[in-house]
Design a protein around this motif. Sequence first.
Motif, short mmCIF file in Angstrom:
data_model
loop_
_atom_site.label_atom_id
_atom_site.label_comp_id
_atom_site.label_asym_id
_atom_site.label_seq_id
_atom_site.Cartn_x
_atom_site.Cartn_y
_atom_site.Cartn_z
N GLY A 1 71.60 66.44 43.94
CA GLY A 1 71.69 67.25 44.11
C GLY A 1 72.50 67.93 44.47
N ILE A 2 74.08 66.93 45.56
CA ILE A 2 74.27 68.40 46.10
C ILE A 2 76.22 67.80 45.71
CG2 ILE A 2 75.93 67.50 48.70
CD1 ILE A 2 73.59 66.04 49.14
N GLU A 3 76.52 69.36 45.26
CA GLU A 3 77.62 69.65 44.55
C GLU A 3 78.64 69.59 45.55
OE1 GLU A 3 77.06 71.79 41.04
OE2 GLU A 3 74.69 70.02 40.39
N ASP A 4 78.68 70.20 46.07
CA ASP A 4 79.50 71.17 47.30
C ASP A 4 79.83 69.59 48.72
OD1 ASP A 4 81.76 72.76 48.30
OD2 ASP A 4 79.72 73.42 49.95
N PHE A 5 81.13 69.26 47.92
CA PHE A 5 82.02 68.23 47.80
C PHE A 5 83.03 68.17 48.26
CE2 PHE A 5 79.84 65.75 45.20
CZ PHE A 5 80.52 65.43 44.25
N VAL A 6 84.24 67.31 48.95
CA VAL A 6 85.76 67.11 48.21
C VAL A 6 85.92 66.25 48.92
CG1 VAL A 6 88.22 68.89 48.84
CG2 VAL A 6 85.94 69.82 49.40
N ILE A 7 86.67 65.64 48.10
CA ILE A 7 86.91 64.16 48.13
C ILE A 7 88.54 64.57 48.24
CG2 ILE A 7 87.65 62.43 47.28
CD1 ILE A 7 84.88 62.53 44.91
N PHE A 8 88.98 63.38 49.69
CA PHE A 8 90.13 63.18 49.92
C PHE A 8 90.65 62.39 49.33
CE2 PHE A 8 88.40 66.65 52.76
CZ PHE A 8 89.41 67.07 53.22
N GLU A 9 92.18 62.45 49.08
CA GLU A 9 93.05 60.88 48.40
C GLU A 9 94.76 61.42 48.83
OE1 GLU A 9 94.06 57.91 47.55
OE2 GLU A 9 91.80 57.67 46.89
N ARG A 10 94.66 60.16 49.82
CA ARG A 10 96.38 60.39 49.57
C ARG A 10 97.09 59.99 49.09
NH1 ARG A 10 96.68 54.77 54.19
NH2 ARG A 10 96.02 53.80 53.31
N SER A 11 96.64 59.14 47.55
CA SER A 11 97.87 58.52 46.70
C SER A 11 97.46 60.60 45.22
CB SER A 11 97.26 58.03 45.56
OG SER A 11 97.01 56.44 46.95
N ARG B 1 69.97 70.29 53.46
CA ARG B 1 68.50 71.24 52.81
C ARG B 1 67.81 72.32 53.92
NH1 ARG B 1 70.59 70.55 48.27
NH2 ARG B 1 70.18 69.48 46.59
N GLY B 2 68.97 72.33 55.34
CA GLY B 2 68.40 72.63 56.49
C GLY B 2 67.50 71.69 57.35
N ARG B 3 67.21 70.28 56.71
CA ARG B 3 65.62 70.30 57.42
C ARG B 3 66.70 69.68 58.72
NH1 ARG B 3 64.31 68.07 51.71
NH2 ARG B 3 65.43 65.71 52.39
N ALA B 4 67.83 69.42 59.04
CA ALA B 4 68.47 68.87 60.42
C ALA B 4 69.88 69.36 60.78
CB ALA B 4 68.13 67.76 60.30
N THR B 5 70.50 69.63 61.25
CA THR B 5 71.54 69.88 62.17
C THR B 5 72.28 68.54 62.09
OG1 THR B 5 71.26 70.39 64.08
CG2 THR B 5 71.02 71.98 62.54
N ILE B 6 71.76 67.81 62.88
CA ILE B 6 72.68 65.76 63.06
C ILE B 6 71.83 64.79 63.18
CG2 ILE B 6 72.89 64.64 64.95
CD1 ILE B 6 73.76 67.25 66.67
N VAL B 7 72.50 63.85 62.14
CA VAL B 7 71.77 62.40 61.57
C VAL B 7 72.58 62.06 62.26
CG1 VAL B 7 71.52 61.15 60.17
CG2 VAL B 7 71.35 63.63 59.47
N ARG B 8 72.06 60.80 63.31
CA ARG B 8 72.46 60.13 64.79
C ARG B 8 71.90 58.82 64.24
NH1 ARG B 8 74.49 61.75 69.08
NH2 ARG B 8 73.77 64.45 69.12
#
Length: 495
Positions: free
Chosen positions: A37-47, A426-433
């Motif tokens: 359900g995550i739609e706000d993403f950007v894919i960077f492609e150098r080609s 979803r705001g359940r965390a700000t860091i995953v390590r």
Amino acid sequence: MNASDLRPSLAGGPHDVAVIGAGFSGIAAGVALLKQGIEDFVIFERSEQIGGTWFVNRYPGAEVDLESHIYSFSFEPYDWSRTHADWSELLGYLQGVARKWRLDEHTLLNTGVETVRWSDTAHTWSITAADGTEHGPFRAVISAVGFLNTPLIPSFLQGETVFQGDICHTSTWRDGLCLEGKTVGVLGTGSSAVQIVTEAERLGKAVKVFQGAPNWLLPKNARDFTPQERRWNRFKPVYYWRRYRLYLDYDRRQYGASHARVGGRVNRKRQKMVEAFLEQEMGAHPELKELLRPNFSVEARRTVVSDTYYAALRSPKTELVPHRVVDVTPTGVVDAQGQHHELDMIVLATGFDAANFLGTYRVIGENGLDLREQWSEGAEALYGLVTPNFPNLFMIFGPNTSGIPLVTFYEAQARFAAAMVKKLVRGRATIVRVRRSFHDYYNRRLQRRLSRTVWTEVPSYFHATSGKIISQWPFSPTAYLIGTRLARWFGVKAS
């Protein structure tokens, strides 16, 4: 017109996720994010196109070493024309999957990444593109660039060259470059080399193969599917049964690293197979056979698969030169014995800088730590996914995840990353390590197992400059799938 002009909504930020790379693993990441359900993403492609490896590797004869049914996404069956797809069919497949899932709408083409930087205060990542444009902030970054993406070029061919003919690395093949009627020199004898040699022997006037060291070879048994087979393959239960049988075969072969363990049952069996294939193909040519016999165990280096390479070497048009090339002249090359070879074209099948994971851009983590410094003795991560001091950074095809079937690994890694990103979005965390103790225990155990494999016998791209094995996975694919589940539950901490 640059990528930002074409996709103004993707430029800048903020955005939830950055995915770096739009090949197999980048597409897997994009689909996994959408499924969460995550739609706000950007894919960077150098080609300039989506497709990754199969966009840049378009040399004559380029095709996959794995069966098409298993070298494809589990969620996207396809009407394959061959048992082992060539680059053009794979590229069409990948771009079709990207269009179906509308990943092209998330992709910035012609946008290489130069630096990825963590903010200790904001708990976000920023990206500097190769043109200097700033993007972000991003809650998370998914690196989907793998490690076979920086061509290795011999030092005497770096920069300007005096050679007057055509010269090209297999991964940078230029449109319009042809082999017809030329005397072609091929530097290297790995997986790409055997494919280009076959085509050069078929199309060229003559071929010279410069062999630094031989590799063991197995037949690929590649062929076109018959019309009847294709009709059956369009029936999904048949398609997935074929895929499942291939998976089981690879799973059994790699159980307990039997294919690569010293004295392993599968390794012994494969040693007999490569010896028999060499004898079958070259028994009538004893001098060639001896030149082609490696002095290491099967699987110690990547075993090459080809139905045609030995036959191409038997051709009167082909000469196997058992020496490396050490210099170039306007009309050819000089081998390690000082002999000059006249050539019209040089093909570099010299592989990649595989020891340098995430080597196409810099990653700056907590407290300004450079990932290259942390990995100076060899890259390591928990299941190749996460590494200490770099929170909210997830990797696909990271350290020690080179196992078969590759796409199964990509999908598992993408699912892991998307599940972790969901916690952030979803705001359940700000860091995953990663949990450092879990990470360190895992890597100690991993290296103990790797030390008992044939991969330690000879130098190869499996190793870092320190000698540490950093690419290979020494267990079965099922063990990896279970491991990524355990890592999700116990190996990371979200806060």
